[in-house]
Design a protein around this motif. Sequence first.
Motif, PDB file in Angstrom:
ATOM      1  N   LEU A 307       0.833  -1.214   0.000  1.00  0.00           N
ATOM      2  CA  LEU A 307       0.000   0.000   0.000  1.00  0.00           C
ATOM      3  C   LEU A 307       0.863   1.258   0.000  1.00  0.00           C
ATOM      4  N   TYR A 308       1.904   1.271   0.798  1.00  0.00           N
ATOM      5  CA  TYR A 308       2.763   2.446   0.907  1.00  0.00           C
ATOM      6  C   TYR A 308       3.424   2.763  -0.433  1.00  0.00           C
ATOM      7  N   GLY A 309       4.010   1.743  -1.066  1.00  0.00           N
ATOM      8  CA  GLY A 309       4.663   1.963  -2.351  1.00  0.00           C
ATOM      9  C   GLY A 309       3.701   2.464  -3.405  1.00  0.00           C
ATOM     10  N   ALA A 310       2.494   1.908  -3.422  1.00  0.00           N
ATOM     11  CA  ALA A 310       1.499   2.325  -4.411  1.00  0.00           C
ATOM     12  C   ALA A 310       1.036   3.759  -4.176  1.00  0.00           C
ATOM     13  N   LEU A 311       0.783   4.099  -2.914  1.00  0.00           N
ATOM     14  CA  LEU A 311       0.316   5.455  -2.608  1.00  0.00           C
ATOM     15  C   LEU A 311       1.379   6.495  -2.944  1.00  0.00           C
ATOM     16  N   LEU A 312       2.630   6.215  -2.617  1.00  0.00           N
ATOM     17  CA  LEU A 312       3.685   7.169  -2.944  1.00  0.00           C
ATOM     18  C   LEU A 312       3.918   7.261  -4.447  1.00  0.00           C
ATOM     19  N   ALA A 313       3.733   6.150  -5.157  1.00  0.00           N
ATOM     20  CA  ALA A 313       3.879   6.200  -6.617  1.00  0.00           C
ATOM     21  C   ALA A 313       2.859   7.153  -7.227  1.00  0.00           C
ATOM     22  N   ILE A 314       1.634   7.128  -6.701  1.00  0.00           N
ATOM     23  CA  ILE A 314       0.578   7.996  -7.233  1.00  0.00           C
ATOM     24  C   ILE A 314       0.960   9.465  -7.111  1.00  0.00           C
ATOM     25  N   GLY A 315       1.669   9.827  -6.056  1.00  0.00           N
ATOM     26  CA  GLY A 315       1.984  11.229  -5.809  1.00  0.00           C
ATOM     27  C   GLY A 315       3.294  11.712  -6.407  1.00  0.00           C
ATOM     28  N   GLN A 316       4.007  10.866  -7.147  1.00  0.00           N
ATOM     29  CA  GLN A 316       5.311  11.257  -7.668  1.00  0.00           C
ATOM     30  C   GLN A 316       5.202  12.118  -8.919  1.00  0.00           C
ATOM     31  N   GLU A 317       6.113  13.064  -9.038  1.00  0.00           N
ATOM     32  CA  GLU A 317       6.218  13.905 -10.233  1.00  0.00           C
ATOM     33  C   GLU A 317       7.386  13.474 -11.109  1.00  0.00           C
ATOM     34  N   LEU A 322       8.714   7.374  -9.650  1.00  0.00           N
ATOM     35  CA  LEU A 322       7.396   6.733  -9.683  1.00  0.00           C
ATOM     36  C   LEU A 322       7.542   5.235  -9.950  1.00  0.00           C
ATOM     37  N   ILE A 323       8.334   4.891 -10.962  1.00  0.00           N
ATOM     38  CA  ILE A 323       8.517   3.476 -11.287  1.00  0.00           C
ATOM     39  C   ILE A 323       9.189   2.749 -10.128  1.00  0.00           C
ATOM     40  N   ALA A 324      10.134   3.427  -9.452  1.00  0.00           N
ATOM     41  CA  ALA A 324      10.806   2.807  -8.310  1.00  0.00           C
ATOM     42  C   ALA A 324       9.820   2.498  -7.185  1.00  0.00           C
ATOM     43  N   TYR A 325       8.907   3.424  -6.895  1.00  0.00           N
ATOM     44  CA  TYR A 325       7.932   3.180  -5.829  1.00  0.00           C
ATOM     45  C   TYR A 325       6.955   2.060  -6.200  1.00  0.00           C
ATOM     46  N   THR A 326       6.654   1.910  -7.486  1.00  0.00           N
ATOM     47  CA  THR A 326       5.810   0.766  -7.870  1.00  0.00           C
ATOM     48  C   THR A 326       6.502  -0.541  -7.510  1.00  0.00           C
ATOM     49  N   SER A 327       7.830  -0.553  -7.580  1.00  0.00           N
ATOM     50  CA  SER A 327       8.568  -1.773  -7.249  1.00  0.00           C
ATOM     51  C   SER A 327       8.518  -2.077  -5.763  1.00  0.00           C
ATOM     52  N   VAL A 328       8.497  -1.043  -4.917  1.00  0.00           N
ATOM     53  CA  VAL A 328       8.316  -1.281  -3.480  1.00  0.00           C
ATOM     54  C   VAL A 328       6.998  -2.020  -3.258  1.00  0.00           C
ATOM     55  N   SER A 329       5.960  -1.603  -3.970  1.00  0.00           N
ATOM     56  CA  SER A 329       4.661  -2.256  -3.858  1.00  0.00           C
ATOM     57  C   SER A 329       4.721  -3.693  -4.373  1.00  0.00           C
ATOM     58  N   TYR A 443      -1.906   4.440 -10.324  1.00  0.00           N
ATOM     59  CA  TYR A 443      -0.605   5.043 -10.623  1.00  0.00           C
ATOM     60  C   TYR A 443      -0.164   4.783 -12.057  1.00  0.00           C
ATOM     61  N   VAL A 444      -0.525   3.657 -12.631  1.00  0.00           N
ATOM     62  CA  VAL A 444      -0.141   3.401 -14.022  1.00  0.00           C
ATOM     63  C   VAL A 444      -0.934   4.285 -14.985  1.00  0.00           C
ATOM     64  N   LEU A 445      -2.226   4.361 -14.801  1.00  0.00           N
ATOM     65  CA  LEU A 445      -3.049   5.134 -15.723  1.00  0.00           C
ATOM     66  C   LEU A 445      -2.822   6.640 -15.569  1.00  0.00           C
ATOM     67  N   ILE A 446      -2.591   7.101 -14.324  1.00  0.00           N
ATOM     68  CA  ILE A 446      -2.272   8.518 -14.134  1.00  0.00           C
ATOM     69  C   ILE A 446      -0.951   8.858 -14.819  1.00  0.00           C
ATOM     70  N   MET A 447       0.032   7.986 -14.674  1.00  0.00           N
ATOM     71  CA  MET A 447       1.317   8.203 -15.332  1.00  0.00           C
ATOM     72  C   MET A 447       1.155   8.255 -16.848  1.00  0.00           C
ATOM     73  N   TYR A 448       0.408   7.307 -17.397  1.00  0.00           N
ATOM     74  CA  TYR A 448       0.199   7.288 -18.845  1.00  0.00           C
ATOM     75  C   TYR A 448      -0.554   8.527 -19.297  1.00  0.00           C
TER      76      TYR A 448
END
Length: 532
Positions: A307-317, A322-329, A443-448
């Motif tokens: 959850l933590y990795g996913a939530l932080l990925a959503i907020g990355q600029e 962003l991709i690194a935080y997805t890996s934490v998740s 986080y994937v769709l927001i990034m795209y």
Amino acid sequence: MQDQTFPWLTTLIVVPLLGAALLWALPESVRRHSRHVAVGVSLVVLALGVVATLAFDTSAAGTHQLLEQVSWIPALGVSYALGVNGVGLSLVLLSVVLVPLVLLAAWREHPDAAAADGASEGAAGLRIRHYFALVLVLEAFMVAVFAARDVFLFYVLFEAMLIPVYFMIGAFGGLQRRYAAVKFLLFSLAGGLVMLVGVVALYLNGPGGPDGFLIENLVGIDLPVTTERLLFLAFFLAFAIKAPMWPVHTWLPDAAEQSPAGTSVLLVGVLDKVGTFGMLTLCLPLFPNASQWAAPVIIVLAVVSILYGALLAIGQEDLMRLIAYTSVSHFGFIVLGIFAFTSVSIQGASFYMVNHGLSTGALFLLGGFLVARRGSQRLSDFGGLQKVVPVLAGTFLVAGLSALSLPGLSTFVSEFLVLVGTFGRNQPAAVVAVLGVVLAALYVLIMYQKVFTGAVRPELSTMPDLSSRERWVVGPLIAAMIALGFYPAPALDLFREPATQTLLEVGVQDVEPSMGLGFLADTSSTDDGSDQ
């Protein structure tokens, strides 16, 4: 198969080391061809890896094969012992597949690479030559650590991998590369130091002798309860840092943000798997009772990581952070599957390690292509690119959909196995972890959306699409995601027996999945009775 006459694993280690030495020794007159030499060596290693795989008996994937053993330091009980089961083989293959793709991607990754095309190399060519040599050294260490069957040898390789990665970040990264490299090194050394204490204590409590560090000689030894728990924690801390798990993950976003894209691919796509691989192949069989004792807390940490990795990925600029935080998740899912202690969840975790390397590797490579074109990693500096670079946009979308585990792509199979296997043992953890799937879609769709949709920014209207070389880089990864998504059986055949063997070593009764998994968990035509 146990009487191997050809040292396949040693060959896979030595060839890239020789390739690196060749790159460093090239005469000045031919140094402009260093990229061709490096890619050629990596392709030879890939071919050797394929041949070695053909010598591996998948019907006995739970046993270690391609075995080699030579006494190294007899007085200390240290051996040069190599061998792989299905899990180790899959990670060796992942390593030898990703390296040539990383080298091709880095062909013009560094600003000075183009200068190396001329007859005179100069400082520019030196940089790219050194980078390629470090990648080959790292490839040798990656193969070796996944094949090591001696605890001391594993520790030496675990620490040795830090050297090439430190220079790959510190010498070739972004503006804050030295900070990121030192932070990576300090975190890893701290974990390694604690692990070294555990390695020495394990040997002192083991049978000793000239083969005292062999894993098979240490499995099943009778340890006092407190000693076993302390040893488990020593190993687990080092692996949790490497994995990376919350709360010892903070080195990863900085390293990924400052590293060249190819370095991030190998660091996150392969090296971090050493952490989860160590949990599965060292922590569980060496310390079975302590593993069961610590599992409830570790499962909580795994769910928090998801959850933590996913939530932080959503907020990355920053795209790379962003991709690194997805890996934490994603690593949270892997650890959850390992410590849920069901054959299905462990199969899923093992498969997840491979699939994460494919999907995240593709995302980092494509992100690197974007950054090289734009000169910025900030999402706000992109927009509307699907109209300008449709091939890059399409491949990025497929890699992103794999990261969010879309059915039909390989990551879905592994994540589904982890969740369903965990549900059979720990329903609350599985239910909460499902939220990570929802957050992944965000986080994937927001990034795209930020990068590829909307109005085209004027300064991006002439951005070039993927070149033929770049398509050769991402094409194999996309093809593997799709192929393993629709037909995962060959991969799952490598993981079924190791999962069953792990449960036997830990001494945990398997749990029947709560819903039908016949088409995934039992892909063989025979019933070996492993699901009790």
